[in-house]
Enzyme design. Structure first.
Site, short mmCIF file in Angstrom:
data_model
loop_
_atom_site.label_atom_id
_atom_site.label_comp_id
_atom_site.label_asym_id
_atom_site.label_seq_id
_atom_site.Cartn_x
_atom_site.Cartn_y
_atom_site.Cartn_z
N CYS A 1 0.82 -1.21 0.00
CA CYS A 1 0.00 0.00 0.00
C CYS A 1 0.86 1.26 0.00
O CYS A 1 0.45 2.30 -0.50
CB CYS A 1 -0.98 -0.01 1.16
N VAL B 1 0.08 4.36 -2.36
CA VAL B 1 -0.31 5.68 -1.86
C VAL B 1 0.54 6.77 -2.51
O VAL B 1 0.04 7.82 -2.88
CB VAL B 1 -0.21 5.74 -0.31
#
Lengths: 499, 518
Positions: free
Chosen positions: B153, B157
């Site tokens: 992630c 991001v």
């Protein structure tokens, strides 16, 4: 059989150095230069092990390391049993670390204790886009409603939190005020911070300082002090380690007022500034808070080692040295009481383990601390290294633990570790779950030395027989004689001249 | 002192003795500021009530004990199913340590995977250098035939562009120009591990079929007689994939198993560590474009992949973790229809044996109430089988199930008289399940290892089927698919049912119902 028993120290050193050079040839030049600094052969008398440490892992090499979140939620905060620890961010981090460290505790899980539950804000795309603070506010309300007996909350940040600019400190303060000063601790342990778990330990220690100690009020004192109050720092009660340690301290006349953090509670954290001595097992993960308590509250701290009878006795005497004769006598009494058990264990297992060689790669304190326990059983550690150690760990290792010529590998990766083991042929490897099956496939006996391979405790006198039993059953399992199909077996090369 | 060199006591017994129990009681009383036991008991009882259930089900922000993991786990699982393939996850390194541990704890096998080890500076400047260095190191050290890239992630991001990064890395010479580096973006904040499986597999097929990210001509499909098979994210991949191969061989159907990780998660202990073993060859992965059809054993693991394959002109079919008689019938009949091959008598005999076993044992299962949780397809397959057995799968919960799954489950319930009082719970977690088990009790619970907490709290006996299974060994080696797999599931359920009867009737001073014949 290890070559350590058949060659001189100089030959071993030369061979280990050669082995390091051999391993480095696989790398692109830039990587080889960087990795060379992390591999060495220990020279007796040197102040450290001659390796660089606590540096970034190199991309793509299959480092064994974890992250800051693992260091904070997984190690330091997670075991505090009466607080709820929120894995704040996407679902994975909390899921993979759920219940995997075996931090034992007593309590009614889900009602007044919460260690083996997985609380997460389970971030979705909209939380990334719009921020997660509002969700966190609501989440804390829901926790309060469903788990009214929780004594506090920590917010364990996963990677996105620091990247999307959430203000978990503001949320924590506001919710703490709303709930009458409830302890709510924001922890900035995003996984991309630092180079390993280690920074997570430090961040978690600082969070105790800032969000627990700095908010202490006198009325939180709940018991009368005694001159014999100590706190166990840096024992995570894996398989019950802190309990088999605590029982010895109590038997020698000390009073343990807090456990950090295995089977620990918020009340124990808060009471620790009243301790007369902080005794520190895992230096790596909790030296920070120990130093802070020394500076702020004047509490001395001492490191100890409860693996194996030699180090246990040495440590009991060292701890007793901070107290009066009553405790010193208590230490001697405890050592004497357990001596028959120690003798029986050594008598039973040493003949089965004498001369066996071990290679270790673990985290925290174990790459050095367990060496004494192996030596008590007549075994020899011929290689060791730290997943996330710093130079002060390697200094302690060099000055107090390893022998001349020991192979040292910092932040070892899959490739290097396999090659080292393949060439050095130890009788046992002690490392983690990611390494276990690799070496067993190779026919090398293995014990997980993070989780005690689901056994334990290994600390204290009650732990030593379990440690001895486990090493024996790993090394002397009949299965290791079956790894080669008999129709494929090649005759062992024989040295005719020696016969 | 209870400890003894001759009879060594470990944690299982040691701490239950009086010395430690006294020590723990003192610790609690003196230092823990523990809650009043009466209050603990009151809350414990309250947590079993419909009132608590209502509050529990009203949760909007908090997830407790979810039965799902994140995308990259599924990507790693799919990637190792290809010959000589090293999964490379771009982002923070701790994630990779977690995936490897998680898979090793389930399969009791090594799990090889690398990270690009991004830290603060990469968060600011992007992870291009990490990708370039990482690919070069992995390529040199582990000599893979392919490196399959996915993302954590963190990388998602900050918006790292895998396609561009891989291209640039190749230009910098990290890996040879024509070395295969398929990729998939696998954000942990979207979907779950089954989504990651889907994305990674689609990424790999897209790489081979659609021109290797613009570096090769797209493959022209020339249909052949082969059938592709995709297992999906499956904790039983070792047993199931081998069972599927056996069935295909029995039917004399030519096939390609895509993402076949049944060997790499089941290597022998013979002195050699095989970092790579078996797997779909890269050649077969490419040639799979020519297949007549692709069958997926798990619809919700392969939604994007199947759509992609259908877009290349193949017939695609999806099953839902086929367990039991009818699900296997349908799989075999579909195979027969597509391949034009008859279902051999040997399989008809196997079918008959499963029906025979179900008939023999039906009286013990009929009417029993079950709760099931797990991945959406597994839940569907087990529900289908329980309905065949005349059992009632009262609560079926899937944290990563969606609305479509819910509707399909409800339709399945509606199709059977035994499903009339049953409900599907998409997006719920095991704390919801706890309330369900207290307020609407069932006889047995089916789920993964985490279900043992529910078993302890609610007293509902747990039958371990799912992923992960950490606390029992080797279950993944036996299939749950096909008639043979159905037999295994049947035996597993029956064993627990009989164990429970024995447990309840093993009462000193009585000798009734503790039967030796059942």
């Amino acid at each position: 059989m290890s070559f350590a028993t058949t060659e001189s120290i100089e030959e071993i050193k030369a061979r280990n150095k050669e082995l390091i050079q051999e391993v480095l040839t696989v790398y692109p030049d830039k990587t080889a230069k960087r990795r060379a600094k992390h591999l060495n052969v220990h020279e007796a008398g040197k102040a450290d092990c001659g390796v660089k440490s606590n540096l970034k892992s190199i991309p793509g090499v299959m480092t064994i390391r974890g992250c800051a979140y693992a260091g904070s939620k997984g190690v330091v905060w997670g075991p505090i049993k009466d607080m709820i620890h929120i894995s704040h961010g996407p679902v994975g981090c909390g899921q993979y670390s759920w219940g995997s460290r075996r931090n034992y505790y007593a309590g009614t899980t889900g009602i007044d204790t919460f260690v083996t539950l997985q609380f997460t804000s389970d971030f979705q795309e909209k939380d990334i886009v719009f921020g997660g603070d509002k969700k966190l506010v609501k989440l804390i309300d829901e926790l309060q409603e469903l788990f009214p007996l929780n004594n506090g909350i920590t917010i364990q940040s996963e990677c996105p939190i620091g990247l999307i600019g959430d203000d978990i400190e503001a949320v924590s303060k506001a919710k703490s005020k709303e709930y009458g000063g409830k302890t709510i601790v924001p922890v900035r342990c995003e996984g991309f911070r630092g180079v390993s778990q280690s920074l997570g330990h430090h961040i978690a220690n600082d969070a105790v300082r800032d969000w627990v100690f700095d908010k202490l009020t006198p009325e939180k004192s709940r018991f009368e002090s005694t001159p014999y109050d100590v706190a166990i720092i840096g024992d995570y009660n894996i398989g019950g380690d802190a309990w088999s340690s605590r029982i010895l301290l109590e038997e020698m006349g000390l009073r343990v007022i807090a456990q950090w953090s295995g089977d620990g509670s918020l009340a124990e954290l808060e009471a620790t500034p009243k301790a007369k001595l902080n005794i520190l097992h895992c230096y790596r993960s909790m030296n920070y808070i120990s130093r802070h308590m020394e500076e702020k509250f004047g509490i001395p701290w001492c490191e100890y080692n409860f693996f194996g009878p030699s180090k246990i006795a040495e440590s009991l005497r060292k701890i007793a040295g901070y107290f009066d004769d009553r405790i010193k006598e208590g230490a001697e009494r405890v050592i004497a009481k357990y001596q028959p058990l120690v003798d029986a264990v050594v008598a039973k297992y040493r003949p089965r383990l004498e001369g066996k060689t071990v290679m270790l790669f673990v985290g925290g304190l174990r790459p050095r601390h367990v060496i004494g326990a192996y030596e008590d059983l007549g075994m020899e550690v011929i290689g060791t290294g730290y997943e996330f150690g710093h130079n002060d760990d390697y200094q302690r290792t060099a000055q107090h633990y390893v022998k001349d010529g020991t192979l040292i590998y910092d932040d070892v990766n899959g490739y290097e570790f396999e090659r080292f083991v393949e060439k050095m042929q130890p009788d046992l490897v002690g490392s983690g779950i990611k390494e276990k099956y690799v070496f067993q496939k190779m026919g090398v006996p293995f014990r997980q030395m993070h989780s005690w391979d689901y056994s334990g405790p290994y600390h204290g006198y009650d732990g030593f027989p379990i440690f001895a039993r486990d090493m024996d059953m790993a090394i002397n399992s009949p299965i290791w004689g079956k790894t080669k199909a008999p129709w494929k077996a090649v005759a062992e090369p024989r040295l005719l001249a020696a016969e | 002192m209870a400890q003894n060199a001759e009879h060594v006591l470990d944690h299982v017994e040691l701490f239950r003795g009086p010395e430690y129990q006294q020590m723990l009681a003192n610790k609690k009383k003196m230092f823990e500021n523990a809650r009043d036991p009466a209050e603990v008991e009151r809350i414990r009882e309250w947590s079993k009530t419909p009132e608590y259930r209502e509050k529990n089900f009203a949760r909007e922000a908090l997830t407790i004990n979810p039965a799902k993991a994140c995308q990259p786990l599924g990507a790693v699982f799919a990637s190792v199913g290809f010959e000589g393939t090293l999964p490379f996850v771009h982002g923070s390194q701790g994630c990779v340590a977690y995936y490897r541990s998680h898979l090793s704890r389930h399969f009791k096998e090594p799990s090889s995977c690398v990270s690009s080890s991004m830290t603060e500076d990469a968060a600011v400047f992007g992870g291009l250098n990490n990708m370039a260095d990482g690919l070069a190191n992995s390529y040199n050290m582990y000599k893979p035939k392919m490196i399959a890239v996915s993302t954590t992630c963190m990388a998602e991001v900050i918006g790292d562009d895998l396609n561009a990064f891989i291209k640039t890395s190749k230009e910098r010479g990290s890996v040879p120009e024509h070395f295969d580096v398929p990729f998939a973006h696998t954000p942990a904040f979207v979907g779950s591990h089954i989504t990651g499986y889907d994305n990674a597999l689609k990424g790999i097929l897209e790489h081979f079929w659609d021109g290797k990210a613009g570096t090769a001509p797209k493959l022209e499909r020339t249909p052949n007689a082969k059938i592709n098979f995709i297992g999906g994210f499956d904790g039983y991949t070792v047993g199931n994939t081998r069972e599927i191969k056996r069935i295909f061989d029995l039917m004399d159907v030519q096939y390609t198993i895509l993402a076949d990780n049944s060997d790499v998660f089941d290597t022998p202990t013979d002195g050699e560590f095989r970092m790579y073993d078996g797997g779909t060859t890269l050649e077969d992965a490419a040639k799979a474009v020519h297949a007549k059809a692709t069958i997926s054993a798990q619809q919700w693991c392969t939604e994007k992949t199947l759509a992609f394959i259908a877009g290349h002109g193949q017939e695609v079919l999806a099953f839902n973790h086929p367990v039991g008689v009818s699900a296997t019938d349908e799989l075999l009949m579909a195979l027969s229809r597509i391949s034009g091959k008859d279902i051999p008598e040997a399989l008809a005999r196997e079918r008959g044996r499963l029906v025979d076993a179900m008939a023999d044992s039906s009286a013990h299962i009929h009417g029993k109430k079950f709760a099931i949780y797990g991945d959406p397809d597994l839940c569907y397959g087990l529900t289908d089988f329980l309905l065949e057995l005349g059992a009632e799968p009262v609560h079926v919960l899937s944290t990563n199930g969606n609305k479509a799954w819910h509707d399909k489950m409800q339709a399945l319930f509606a199709s059977s008289p035994f499903g009339q009082n049953c409900h599907a719970y998409p997006g719920r977690d095991l704390w919801h399940m706890r309330s369900l088990l207290f307020t609407e009790p069932v006889d047995f619970l089916i789920g993964n290892t985490h279900g043992k907490y529910l078993e302890r709290d609610t007293g509902t006996p747990l039958i371990r089927i799912g992923f992960p299974i950490f606390d029992r060994h080797h279950h993944h080696r036996s299939p749950v698919w096909g008639y043979q797999g159905g037999m295994n599931v049947l035996v597993k359920i029956l064993d627990k049912i009989f164990d429970e009867i024995d447990r309840k009737t093993s009462v000193a001073g009585t000798d009734y119902s503790f039967d030796i014949i059942r």
